[in-house]
Design an enzyme around this catalytic site. Sequence first.
Site, PDB file in Angstrom:
ATOM      1  CE1 TYR A  72      -3.341  -2.691   0.267  1.00 57.70           C
ATOM      2  CE2 TYR A  72      -3.807  -2.019   2.520  1.00 57.70           C
ATOM      3  CZ  TYR A  72      -4.093  -2.815   1.434  1.00 57.70           C
ATOM      4  OH  TYR A  72      -5.109  -3.724   1.497  1.00 57.70           O
ATOM      5  N   GLY A 226     -17.079   0.069  -0.876  1.00 61.85           N
ATOM      6  CA  GLY A 226     -16.656   0.512  -2.199  1.00 61.85           C
ATOM      7  C   GLY A 226     -17.194  -0.329  -3.330  1.00 61.85           C
TER       8      GLY A 226
END
Length: 312
Positions: A72, A226
């Site tokens: 990430y 999401g």
Amino acid sequence: MTTNATTTTTLDPAAAGTWRLGDRTVNRLGFGAMRLIGTLGAPAPRSRADGLAVLRRAVELGVNHIDTAAFYFLPTRSANELISTALQPYADDLVITTKIGAARSRDGAFEPYARPDQLRSHVEENIRQLGLDQLDVVNLRWGTGLAPEPGSIAEHVGALAELRDAGLVRHIGVSNVLPEQLDEALEITPVVCVQNRYGLTERDDDGLLDRCGELGIAFVPFFSVGASVPGAIPGATRADDRGRTAVEAVAAAHEATPAQVRLAWTLHRGRHVLAIPGTGSLGHLEENVAAAALQLEDDDLTVLDGIGRAAS
């Protein structure tokens, strides 16, 4: 559908209860660090300072389960570095879950999937970036796509079990896996969690979620909000107009947002289900945490379950 509004003003991640990840207890409403760097179309915090502030506020509110990964990162920021900077010295009850297997080059492209003998370097990278001596939970993240990929994971799980026995890892989980891959992993080692894409309109893993509950394994959906937002995840299922209208109606009845309803629905799927919504916004963080206290009525759940099954 209920007409009794349940407001979402309580900011307590423990409001949805707790679950055990091996010998560690976490609140069922946690935090996912991926959005701190603004990947997959999600905007990053306006500044590094904003990212640090979100992490500190999350822990201040009582979040004690943070999901992250060394991959990430963007050229300007890294989720692990933000966590390390914002939260050290770590609270005794904070559980940081990481993922290994997938890796990205410095230009952001995903590299070929790791061989079993490369997993140690992935673990050590996370340890170094987070400033830890041992990782609480490490998920073997299978494949580099957004959907599970077939294939044996036995050698990789075996290599991760060796790292646990060497003291680098406390507990093992698996991510982005098929049911048969979980069974394969369980023949080698205890598994404390399964982390797969799942949400109101992403219901392919209903059976796997139920099986995890039977086995006492945490099921940790990623993209539980999401995946239900049009355009958020390439290729994700979209709820139809009727579904969005119904979610909005449930949200209005509870003086909540549609995203809070989706999170609350996810948490209602089982006491073993942990939510890890991520954000780079202090306002959205508090909205997500407040969803832990949102109690959906039976009529709400009937409506929402019908949407999900129709969309899957």
